[in-house]
Scaffold this active site. Structure first.
Site, PDB file in Angstrom:
ATOM      1  N   HIS A 268       0.835  -1.218   0.000  1.00 53.00           N
ATOM      2  CA  HIS A 268       0.000   0.000   0.000  1.00 53.00           C
ATOM      3  C   HIS A 268       0.869   1.268   0.000  1.00 53.00           C
ATOM      4  O   HIS A 268       0.895   1.970  -0.983  1.00 53.00           O
ATOM      5  CB  HIS A 268      -1.018   0.033   1.148  1.00 53.00           C
ATOM      6  CG  HIS A 268      -1.865  -1.199   1.240  1.00 53.00           C
ATOM      7  ND1 HIS A 268      -2.629  -1.633   0.180  1.00 53.00           N
ATOM      8  CD2 HIS A 268      -2.043  -2.110   2.238  1.00 53.00           C
ATOM      9  CE1 HIS A 268      -3.251  -2.751   0.535  1.00 53.00           C
ATOM     10  NE2 HIS A 268      -2.909  -3.060   1.768  1.00 53.00           N
ATOM     11  N   ASP A 319      -4.769  -8.375  -3.258  1.00 50.07           N
ATOM     12  CA  ASP A 319      -5.100  -8.146  -1.857  1.00 50.07           C
ATOM     13  C   ASP A 319      -6.396  -8.825  -1.399  1.00 50.07           C
ATOM     14  O   ASP A 319      -6.416 -10.026  -1.160  1.00 50.07           O
ATOM     15  CB  ASP A 319      -5.121  -6.629  -1.601  1.00 50.07           C
ATOM     16  CG  ASP A 319      -5.140  -6.284  -0.118  1.00 50.07           C
ATOM     17  OD1 ASP A 319      -5.268  -7.202   0.705  1.00 50.07           O
ATOM     18  OD2 ASP A 319      -5.026  -5.099   0.221  1.00 50.07           O
TER      19      ASP A 319
HETATM   20  C1  NGQ Z   1      -5.493  -7.732   6.056  1.00 53.72           C
HETATM   21  N1  NGQ Z   1      -6.089  -5.923   4.589  1.00 53.72           N
HETATM   22  O1  NGQ Z   1      -4.555  -8.118   6.760  1.00 53.72           O
HETATM   23  O2  NGQ Z   1      -6.251  -8.495   5.463  1.00 53.72           O
HETATM   24  C2  NGQ Z   1      -5.704  -6.255   5.930  1.00 53.72           C
HETATM   25  C3  NGQ Z   1      -6.757  -5.790   6.888  1.00 53.72           C
HETATM   26  C4  NGQ Z   1      -5.432  -4.924   8.800  1.00 53.72           C
HETATM   27  C5  NGQ Z   1      -5.720  -4.731   4.115  1.00 53.72           C
HETATM   28  N2  NGQ Z   1      -4.924  -4.005   4.839  1.00 53.72           N
HETATM   29  C6  NGQ Z   1      -6.371  -5.972   8.299  1.00 53.72           C
HETATM   30  N3  NGQ Z   1      -6.136  -4.319   2.958  1.00 53.72           N
HETATM   31  O3  NGQ Z   1      -4.701  -4.297   8.047  1.00 53.72           O
HETATM   32  O4  NGQ Z   1      -5.434  -4.749  10.007  1.00 53.72           O
HETATM   33 ZN    ZN Z   2      -3.155  -6.988   2.713  1.00 56.37          ZN
END
Ligand code: NGQ
Ligand code: ZN
Length: 453
Positions: A268, A319
């Site tokens: 990101h 993602d």
């Molecule tokens: C994840 N996803 O680990 O799946 C994360 C969400 C987080 C993204 N960052 C959970 N898009 O970052 O705490």
């Molecule tokens: Zn992620």
């Protein structure tokens, strides 16, 4: 296998006509340019390299589209995450394998040939470790074996709910390890993929929220030579919380506390100041952009043109897998820039005037770097990961050279991906994965059960 013949193919040196590619034990053994097809060659119109997908949480494919509904409070990344935690909280190993296999089939059909699986579900539904610590890593490996996609497995270290070592919450119970537990998990993960051809294992501190500074250092040390991935600066609130904790923004903090070099992939990196962008580019880390998910979650827009302008390298990831596509990611990346800057062809330069080609070349190179792949593209010695585009697709009518990529990315509704090979094995033909039906059936049955609970 038969040699492959492409009327046009995208080589590192550019587009070439009449290209014959010989494959030997999964690698490209020979490339002949300007050579007529020989009897027995498998002929195709357009050949391009398979694309690495540098960031996936495969299980999230099972909830794609189910969080597009208004909740009780203002919807945000953080409310989406609650939905996601509820979903993952009840998945069994079989469920995870079935959903991952479906996601990987869709990736292959979209032109991705390797996946970086940022894998953080480690424990059973109660939060207790499985007898086999890498049970779920093995399920991911099995899903890649069933589908045939290449794997870079990134076992995730996750210990805290927020900056400063906050106690993890109930929704995170399946992710949590201390460093000793993580070291054992990593060993078990390495064993789990040992027989998988071409597999790579890296390390992944989940985020600065989930790993304390000493833990971050320990995880990086355990990584030996492999890739290091971390989520960073995705949400404005994350930047604010990092400031409150450390007095620094996340990327600045990371740059000051770790040797962030070419082994790193910063997932990101959305909220980066010009100085943070410069520091990332100088260090050689890949920016792991996931444009479709970042749009879906309302993250913000990474300044890709500035990063490229400073010599930075990016790759693309799917993602959350809310929608899986090489062309979709690249198009969204460019469109976000156009909307933010009110301009066109935002990532191009005088040297690379085609938007499609610029995006494709970057994502190929950056994706390979991030996934620990030394040789990539249609070049001798590289893994034979190849995509044939369908030249009968109306969007590609009479296109040649970079116009093929521009039209595929911006103008094709129906998928233009015709055939896909990974390590020389043909997995997709006429746009369909050879085992796609069986894998989809299993996915349907899994979702029936999961969503009825
Ligand atoms: C994840 N996803 O680990 O799946 C994360 C969400 C987080 C993204 N960052 C959970 N898009 O970052 O705490
Ligand atoms: Zn992620």
């Amino acid at each position: 296998m038969a040699d492959l013949f492409f009327a046009r193919a995208l080589l590192p040196s550019g587009w070439a006509r009449d290209v014959r590619i010989g494959v030997d034990v999964g690698r490209i053994a020979s490339i002949e340019i300007g050579a007529p097809a020989r009897p027995g060659d498998e002929r195709h119109a357009i050949g391009i390299p398979g694309m690495p997908n540098l960031h996936s949480h495969a299980f999230q494919r099972g909830m794609a589209g189910l969080a597009e509904i208004r909740g009780a409070t203002a919807d945000s990344f953080w409310t989406w995450r609650e939905v996601m935690y509820r979903f993952v909280g009840r998945m069994t190993p079989d469920d995870i394998e079935a959903v991952a296999a479906q996601a990987y089939v869709e990736m292959l059909e979209a032109g991705f040939t390797r996946v970086g699986e940022f894998h953080y579900i480690h424990h059973d539904v109660s939060g207790a470790p499985y007898g086999n610590l890498a049970e779920l890593g093995e399920r991911i490996a099995a899903a890649t074996a069933t589908s045939g996609i290449g794997l870079t497995l990134l076992p995730v270290f996750y210990a805290h709910a927020g900056f400063g070592g906050q106690t993890p919450n109930e929704g995170q119970r399946r992710f949590i390890n201390d460093i000793d537990g993580y070291a054992r998990l990593l060993d078990a993960s390495r064993r789990a993929v040992a027989d998988l051809p071409g597999a790579v294992v890296g390390v992944a501190p989940h985020s600065l929220r989930a790993a304390m500074p000493d833990e971050l250092t320990a995880v990086v040390d355990l990584g030996k030579e492999g890739p290091i991935h971390i989520h960073i600066a995705e949400q404005a609130r994350e930047v604010d919380d990092c400031m409150a904790w450390s007095g620094q923004r996340p990327i600045d903090w990371l740059m000051d506390h770790a040797e962030v070099d070419r082994r790193w992939c910063l997932i990101h990196a959305t909220h980066a100041t010009p100085n943070e962008i410069r520091r990332m580019a100088l260090g050689g880390a890949v920016a792991g952009l996931c444009p479709v998910t970042e749009a879906n979650l309302g993250d913000g827009t990474f300044s890709a043109p500035d990063f490229i302008g400073q010599g930075g390298t990016f790759g693309i990831g799917t993602d959350s897998n809310v929608l899986i596509g090489v062309s979709d990611e690249l198009r969204q990346l460019e469109y976000s820039q156009r909307l933010a800057r009110q301009m066109r062809n935002a990532v191009t330069s005088e040297a690379t005037p085609s938007t499609g080609r610029t995006l494709f070349d970057h994502a190929l190179k950056g994706g390979a770097q991030a996934l620990g792949v030394a040789a990539v593209g249609l070049v001798e010695g590289a893994s034979a990961d190849i995509v044939a585009l369908d030249h009968d697709n109306a969007a590609l009518a009479a296109r040649a050279g970079d116009a093929i990529l521009d039209s595929w990315i911006f103008a094709a509704r129906r998928s233009a991906v015709d055939a896909v090979w990974v390590r020389g094995r043909k997995l997709v033909q006429d746009g369909r994965h050879h085992a796609g039906e069986a894998i989809a059936q299993r996915f349907h049955a899994t979702l029936q059960r999961l969503l009825r609970q």
